[in-house]
Design a protein around this motif. Structure first.
Motif, PDB file in Angstrom:
ATOM      1  N   GLY A  13       7.094  13.072   0.292  1.00  0.00           N
ATOM      2  CA  GLY A  13       5.657  13.182   0.084  1.00  0.00           C
ATOM      3  C   GLY A  13       4.900  12.051   0.736  1.00  0.00           C
ATOM      4  O   GLY A  13       5.491  11.105   1.258  1.00  0.00           O
ATOM      5  N   ILE A  26      -0.350  16.189 -10.389  1.00  0.00           N
ATOM      6  CA  ILE A  26       0.898  15.966  -9.648  1.00  0.00           C
ATOM      7  C   ILE A  26       1.996  15.538 -10.613  1.00  0.00           C
ATOM      8  O   ILE A  26       3.130  16.027 -10.537  1.00  0.00           O
ATOM      9  N   TYR A 134       5.394  16.937  -1.670  1.00  0.00           N
ATOM     10  CA  TYR A 134       3.943  16.928  -1.828  1.00  0.00           C
ATOM     11  C   TYR A 134       3.406  16.760  -0.412  1.00  0.00           C
ATOM     12  O   TYR A 134       3.274  15.650   0.099  1.00  0.00           O
ATOM     13  N   CYS A 135       3.177  17.899   0.245  1.00  0.00           N
ATOM     14  CA  CYS A 135       2.816  17.916   1.660  1.00  0.00           C
ATOM     15  C   CYS A 135       1.472  18.615   1.841  1.00  0.00           C
ATOM     16  O   CYS A 135       1.358  19.814   1.579  1.00  0.00           O
ATOM     17  N   THR A 136       0.471  17.855   2.296  1.00  0.00           N
ATOM     18  CA  THR A 136      -0.871  18.400   2.471  1.00  0.00           C
ATOM     19  C   THR A 136      -1.290  18.458   3.940  1.00  0.00           C
ATOM     20  O   THR A 136      -2.362  18.960   4.246  1.00  0.00           O
ATOM     21  N   ASN A 158       6.768  22.983  -2.562  1.00  0.00           N
ATOM     22  CA  ASN A 158       5.658  22.101  -2.206  1.00  0.00           C
ATOM     23  C   ASN A 158       4.661  22.030  -3.356  1.00  0.00           C
ATOM     24  O   ASN A 158       3.941  22.995  -3.606  1.00  0.00           O
ATOM     25  N   ALA A 160       1.950  20.496  -3.493  1.00  0.00           N
ATOM     26  CA  ALA A 160       0.557  20.545  -3.022  1.00  0.00           C
ATOM     27  C   ALA A 160       0.004  21.954  -3.123  1.00  0.00           C
ATOM     28  O   ALA A 160      -1.211  22.135  -3.233  1.00  0.00           O
ATOM     29  N   LYS A 164      -4.357  21.809  -7.116  1.00  0.00           N
ATOM     30  CA  LYS A 164      -5.597  22.030  -6.344  1.00  0.00           C
ATOM     31  C   LYS A 164      -6.688  21.147  -6.875  1.00  0.00           C
ATOM     32  O   LYS A 164      -6.801  20.859  -8.009  1.00  0.00           O
TER      33      LYS A 164
END
Length: 164
Positions: A13, A26, A134-136, A158, A160, A164
């Motif tokens: 992440g 999270i 946790y990939c945005t 994921n 992410a 939201k």
């Protein structure tokens, strides 16, 4: 001794995470996915020791291990001098606490090299059957690791997409 891949999950992440309510989301998502993984027999968790998501994930694994003693935290670190240029004392203190709580530590090398972070990420994926991310962004080390996992048949979850 490295645990069998079938019993392992890894985390990847971003170093920068949102604060406030999104961060709390999270944490809740991490706790839920760790509990679900444990219920499927994934009791060994690899993290890379970086600030941000790695640190948060390590702390949540430590918390889970207090409830379920079979849960183990394993660190895959890019180099022994990983923290050499870290500025924030809070980050260094937390890193030392995580190190002391870890069940094992694997170093990719003694000193930082251009490829040591990617080597660490590949090591974690290669020793896991689930990659919790946790990939945005569609760039950077986290995205690279997620894509590496997918290309190598490792399931990716994921967070992410859940937060939201």
């Amino acid at each position: 001794m490295i645990p069998p891949r079938e019993a392992c999950a890894c985390f990847t992440g971003h170093r920068s995470l949102p604060s406030g309510a999104p961060r709390e989301d999270i944490v809740r998502s991490l706790d839920a996915v760790i509990a679900a993984a444990v219920s499927r027999g994934l009791v060994n968790f690899w993290t890379g020791g970086a600030v941000g998501f790695d640190t948060l994930a390590a702390c949540r694994v430590i918390a889970a291990s207090k409830k379920v003693p079979e849960v183990k935290l394993h660190l895959a670190l890019p180099c022994r001098n990983q923290t050499e240029k870290w500025q924030r004392m809070d980050d260094l203190v937390l890193y030392k606490q995580i190190m002391s709580a870890a069940d094992s530590v694997e170093y990719m090398g003694d000193f930082y090299t251009a490829g040591c972070m990617h080597e660490r990420n590949r090591f974690m994926v290669d020793h896991s059957s689930l990659c919790i991310a946790y990939c945005t962004k569609r760039s950077g080390g986290t995205f690279y690791t997620v894509e590496y996992a997918r290309a190598n048949g490792v399931a990716v979850q994921n967070l992410a997409e859940c937060v939201k």
